[in-house]
Design a protein around this motif. Structure first.
Motif, mmCIF file in Angstrom:
data_model
loop_
_atom_site.group_PDB
_atom_site.id
_atom_site.type_symbol
_atom_site.label_atom_id
_atom_site.label_comp_id
_atom_site.label_asym_id
_atom_site.label_seq_id
_atom_site.Cartn_x
_atom_site.Cartn_y
_atom_site.Cartn_z
ATOM 1 N N ALA A 103 109.772 -25.493 69.265
ATOM 2 C CA ALA A 103 109.290 -26.683 69.964
ATOM 3 C C ALA A 103 110.053 -26.816 71.256
ATOM 4 O O ALA A 103 111.101 -26.210 71.449
ATOM 5 C CB ALA A 103 109.476 -27.920 69.097
ATOM 6 N N GLU A 105 109.678 -28.840 75.531
ATOM 7 C CA GLU A 105 108.964 -29.677 76.478
ATOM 8 C C GLU A 105 108.350 -28.788 77.548
ATOM 9 O O GLU A 105 108.948 -27.805 77.966
ATOM 10 C CB GLU A 105 109.923 -30.676 77.127
ATOM 11 N N ARG A 114 105.229 -32.947 78.510
ATOM 12 C CA ARG A 114 104.602 -33.065 77.186
ATOM 13 C C ARG A 114 105.312 -32.154 76.195
ATOM 14 O O ARG A 114 105.869 -31.130 76.561
ATOM 15 C CB ARG A 114 103.132 -32.694 77.255
ATOM 16 N N GLN A 115 105.266 -32.543 74.942
ATOM 17 C CA GLN A 115 105.831 -31.719 73.873
ATOM 18 C C GLN A 115 104.916 -30.511 73.640
ATOM 19 O O GLN A 115 103.694 -30.622 73.715
ATOM 20 C CB GLN A 115 105.917 -32.518 72.571
ATOM 21 N N HIS A 117 104.477 -27.327 70.757
ATOM 22 C CA HIS A 117 104.866 -26.767 69.464
ATOM 23 C C HIS A 117 104.169 -25.422 69.335
ATOM 24 O O HIS A 117 102.971 -25.304 69.615
ATOM 25 C CB HIS A 117 104.443 -27.690 68.318
#
Length: 155
Positions: A103, A105, A114-115, A117
């Protein structure tokens, strides 16, 4: 009238041929003989050698840009990454395909952070060749493949 008779004979012959072929195809089911059983099927041999998280970032960047421009007619691109870290490695049983979950940014060209993953999968590339990458950017999962909030992309 003559043509109608020829056509009905051809249909009847076709139906009969189809019935015979289906009986031959789905006739009797037999178990595999010893030669067929496990012949050259050694099973998966996963070494667990999965690249580190940072190795997937160029792939994510290019796939994100391609998806946004092709499917969503958007000019969004990922411009930078930060705080990339591993969240899990092989979180399930050892005989599953090895995955490294990560994970971090992502800075998007619209100015928002935004994140992101993602997971790196051993033998998860095209046709099982090479390492594959599955990813999701929170808030830009427009087809809801990983919803809600990219939860399905996490371990």
């Amino acid at each position: 009238m003559r043509d109608l008779l020829k056509t009905s004979k051809k249909c009847a012959l076709g139906a009969l041929l189809g019935a015979v072929l289906s009986l031959l195809a789905f006739g009797e089911a037999r178990a595999a003989n010893p030669l067929e059983l496990n012949f050259w099927l050694n099973g998966p041999r996963y070494d667990g050698r999965v690249k580190p998280c940072e190795a997937a970032l160029p792939t994510i960047t290019s796939q994100f840009q391609e998806k946004e421009s092709t499917y969503w007619n958007s000019s969004l691109v990922i411009t930078a990454y930060g705080n990339i870290h591993e969240t899990a490695f092989r979180p399930w049983q050892s005989d599953n395909m090895p995955r490294r979950y990560c994970a971090g940014e992502a800075m998007i060209s619209d100015g928002k952070v935004r994140q992101v993953h993602f997971s790196i999968i051993e033998d998860g590339g095209f046709s099982g060749y090479g390492q594959g990458v599955e990813w999701c950017v929170v808030g830009l999962d427009r087809n809801w493949a990983w919803n809600p909030a990219c939860k399905a992309a996490k371990p």
